[in-house]
Design a protein around this motif. Structure first.
Motif, mmCIF file in Angstrom:
data_model
loop_
_atom_site.group_PDB
_atom_site.id
_atom_site.type_symbol
_atom_site.label_atom_id
_atom_site.label_comp_id
_atom_site.label_asym_id
_atom_site.label_seq_id
_atom_site.Cartn_x
_atom_site.Cartn_y
_atom_site.Cartn_z
ATOM 1 N N ALA A 5 105.449 80.903 33.995
ATOM 2 C CA ALA A 5 106.283 81.245 33.272
ATOM 3 C C ALA A 5 107.230 79.445 32.554
ATOM 4 C CB ALA A 5 108.255 82.247 33.298
ATOM 5 N N GLN A 6 107.608 79.784 31.936
ATOM 6 C CA GLN A 6 107.724 77.962 31.944
ATOM 7 C C GLN A 6 109.021 77.458 32.694
ATOM 8 O OE1 GLN A 6 105.564 76.036 29.855
ATOM 9 N NE2 GLN A 6 107.004 75.451 29.284
ATOM 10 N N ASN A 7 110.227 78.588 32.979
ATOM 11 C CA ASN A 7 111.089 77.651 34.675
ATOM 12 C C ASN A 7 109.741 77.982 35.899
ATOM 13 O OD1 ASN A 7 110.885 80.839 34.476
ATOM 14 N ND2 ASN A 7 112.583 81.347 34.519
ATOM 15 N N THR A 8 108.972 76.852 35.516
ATOM 16 C CA THR A 8 108.317 77.630 37.027
ATOM 17 C C THR A 8 108.427 76.409 37.619
ATOM 18 O OG1 THR A 8 107.197 79.564 36.190
ATOM 19 C CG2 THR A 8 106.147 77.940 37.588
ATOM 20 N N ILE A 9 108.761 75.856 39.217
ATOM 21 C CA ILE A 9 108.337 74.758 39.762
ATOM 22 C C ILE A 9 107.702 75.617 41.005
ATOM 23 C CG2 ILE A 9 109.421 72.827 41.018
ATOM 24 C CD1 ILE A 9 111.761 73.441 39.656
ATOM 25 N N VAL A 10 106.396 74.570 41.286
ATOM 26 C CA VAL A 10 105.579 74.350 42.383
ATOM 27 C C VAL A 10 105.689 73.376 43.537
ATOM 28 C CG1 VAL A 10 103.642 72.759 41.165
ATOM 29 C CG2 VAL A 10 103.114 74.739 42.569
ATOM 30 N N LEU A 11 105.954 73.940 44.440
ATOM 31 C CA LEU A 11 106.691 73.122 45.083
ATOM 32 C C LEU A 11 104.866 72.291 46.456
ATOM 33 C CD1 LEU A 11 109.666 75.042 46.632
ATOM 34 C CD2 LEU A 11 110.032 72.797 44.467
ATOM 35 N N LEU A 12 105.542 71.401 46.425
ATOM 36 C CA LEU A 12 103.817 70.844 46.795
ATOM 37 C C LEU A 12 104.159 70.029 48.495
ATOM 38 C CD1 LEU A 12 101.036 70.349 47.834
ATOM 39 C CD2 LEU A 12 101.338 68.743 45.901
ATOM 40 N N GLY A 13 104.590 70.492 49.814
ATOM 41 C CA GLY A 13 105.290 69.930 50.716
ATOM 42 C C GLY A 13 104.505 70.208 51.542
ATOM 43 N N PRO A 90 111.896 73.708 57.235
ATOM 44 C CA PRO A 90 111.334 74.780 56.967
ATOM 45 C C PRO A 90 110.982 75.021 55.506
ATOM 46 C CG PRO A 90 112.392 75.223 58.712
ATOM 47 C CD PRO A 90 113.263 74.231 57.762
ATOM 48 N N THR A 91 109.667 76.488 55.232
ATOM 49 C CA THR A 91 109.885 76.379 53.810
ATOM 50 C C THR A 91 110.479 77.657 52.992
ATOM 51 O OG1 THR A 91 107.038 76.290 53.868
ATOM 52 C CG2 THR A 91 108.027 77.330 52.521
ATOM 53 N N TYR A 92 110.673 78.284 54.433
ATOM 54 C CA TYR A 92 112.185 79.914 54.225
ATOM 55 C C TYR A 92 112.961 78.969 53.467
ATOM 56 C CZ TYR A 92 114.742 83.379 55.188
ATOM 57 O OH TYR A 92 115.701 84.580 55.170
ATOM 58 N N PHE A 93 113.566 78.212 54.221
ATOM 59 C CA PHE A 93 115.151 77.393 54.411
ATOM 60 C C PHE A 93 115.003 76.346 52.888
ATOM 61 C CE2 PHE A 93 115.509 78.641 58.648
ATOM 62 C CZ PHE A 93 116.357 79.295 58.582
ATOM 63 N N LEU A 94 113.950 76.078 52.244
ATOM 64 C CA LEU A 94 113.180 75.259 51.618
ATOM 65 C C LEU A 94 113.695 75.968 50.352
ATOM 66 C CD1 LEU A 94 112.285 72.150 50.623
ATOM 67 C CD2 LEU A 94 110.061 73.023 50.502
ATOM 68 N N GLN A 95 112.723 77.021 50.141
ATOM 69 C CA GLN A 95 113.379 78.038 49.002
ATOM 70 C C GLN A 95 114.104 78.660 48.484
ATOM 71 O OE1 GLN A 95 110.313 79.755 46.987
ATOM 72 N NE2 GLN A 95 111.765 81.643 46.533
ATOM 73 N N GLN A 96 115.243 78.575 50.094
ATOM 74 C CA GLN A 96 116.130 78.918 49.964
ATOM 75 C C GLN A 96 117.666 77.838 49.045
ATOM 76 O OE1 GLN A 96 118.357 79.748 53.377
ATOM 77 N NE2 GLN A 96 117.865 82.185 52.878
ATOM 78 N N ARG A 97 116.939 76.300 49.466
ATOM 79 C CA ARG A 97 117.432 75.585 49.066
ATOM 80 C C ARG A 97 117.376 75.722 47.419
ATOM 81 N NH1 ARG A 97 117.270 69.770 48.385
ATOM 82 N NH2 ARG A 97 115.405 69.763 48.871
ATOM 83 N N TYR A 98 116.215 75.329 47.036
ATOM 84 C CA TYR A 98 115.749 75.381 46.126
ATOM 85 C C TYR A 98 116.206 76.463 44.529
ATOM 86 C CZ TYR A 98 113.273 71.288 45.053
ATOM 87 O OH TYR A 98 113.123 69.592 44.923
ATOM 88 N N GLU A 99 116.295 78.117 45.362
ATOM 89 C CA GLU A 99 117.117 79.334 44.433
ATOM 90 C C GLU A 99 118.481 78.499 44.546
ATOM 91 O OE1 GLU A 99 116.671 82.111 47.436
ATOM 92 O OE2 GLU A 99 114.324 82.735 46.696
ATOM 93 N N GLU A 100 119.246 77.808 45.326
ATOM 94 C CA GLU A 100 120.085 77.700 44.883
ATOM 95 C C GLU A 100 120.121 76.773 43.516
ATOM 96 O OE1 GLU A 100 122.642 76.634 48.378
ATOM 97 O OE2 GLU A 100 122.013 78.664 49.750
ATOM 98 N N LEU A 101 119.441 75.526 43.932
ATOM 99 C CA LEU A 101 119.269 74.135 42.749
ATOM 100 C C LEU A 101 119.105 74.979 41.603
ATOM 101 C CD1 LEU A 101 118.146 71.843 45.083
ATOM 102 C CD2 LEU A 101 119.967 71.549 44.278
ATOM 103 N N TYR A 102 118.062 75.810 41.697
ATOM 104 C CA TYR A 102 117.589 76.476 40.019
ATOM 105 C C TYR A 102 117.296 78.026 40.365
ATOM 106 C CZ TYR A 102 116.231 71.105 40.243
ATOM 107 O OH TYR A 102 115.507 69.619 40.126
ATOM 108 N N PRO A 103 118.609 78.739 39.886
ATOM 109 C CA PRO A 103 118.858 79.774 39.905
ATOM 110 C C PRO A 103 118.245 80.838 38.944
ATOM 111 C CG PRO A 103 120.586 78.735 39.371
ATOM 112 C CD PRO A 103 120.039 77.710 39.856
#
Length: 176
Positions: A5-13, A90-103
């Motif tokens: 989808a156009q509203n997709t972000i891939v995180l490369l940590g 950690p990835t689990y919390f990174l996911q939470q942070r990005y969900e809050e930033l980009y709901p």
């Protein structure tokens, strides 16, 4: 094939110690396939294998990242949150942070195909040693970076994953 989808972000940590041409090529490959790529250098880690993240001053790591990823396409950038705050997310919390930033955004996590080896039996590195590994294995979306000559079996893949083949053998971050 999964639709991106156009509203997709891939995180490369990663630790990116140091950021290499291989990391850059992966980021460029992802930028060709996803609308937005965010590269995330992790902060200081406690594991012995990642001790370099504690031993290198943050301002040096930041400078290496700026040099290594200069001139990326407009849809790719670096998130310095961990380095700026001297923390490891950690990835689990990174996911939470990005969900809050980009709901309203679909999030994917780019990881090396070597990290899923043994996934069919619950014995992949992600499942065994990542924070809340079994939870993220089942719930997150993974873009699996597969190098030429490296075989990733379908049985070992997380439930929601997409294989990203890089055009040349660039080596793994661990190997570098």
């Amino acid at each position: 094939m999964l639709h991106i989808a156009q509203n997709t972000i891939v995180l490369l940590g990663g630790s990116f110690m140091p950021p290499s041409l291989a990391h850059r090529r992966v980021a460029l490959s992802l930028a060709e396939q996803y609308p937005r790529v965010v590269i995330i250098p992790c902060g200081p880690r406690t594991e012995q294998a990642k001790s370099a993240t504690r031993n290198m001053p943050v301002h040096h790591r930041r400078e290496m990242m700026q040099l290594g990823f200069a001139g990326l396409p407009p849809n790719a950038g670096v998130d310095y949150y961990d380095l700026d705050n001297n923390v490891y997310t950690p990835t689990y919390f990174l996911q939470q942070r990005y969900e809050e930033l980009y709901p309203d955004t679909e999030l994917w996590h780019a990881v090396g195909g070597d990290l899923v080896s043994g996934g069919a039996t619950g014995n992949s590195e992600i499942q065994r040693s990542w924070v809340r590994g079994s939870i993220i294995w089942q719930s997150l979306k993974f873009a699996m970076i597969v190098r030429p000559g490296y075989i990733v079996t379908e049985a070992d893949l997380p439930p929601c994953s997409r294989l990203i083949k890089v055009p040349e053998n660039i080596g793994s971050g661990t190997m570098i």
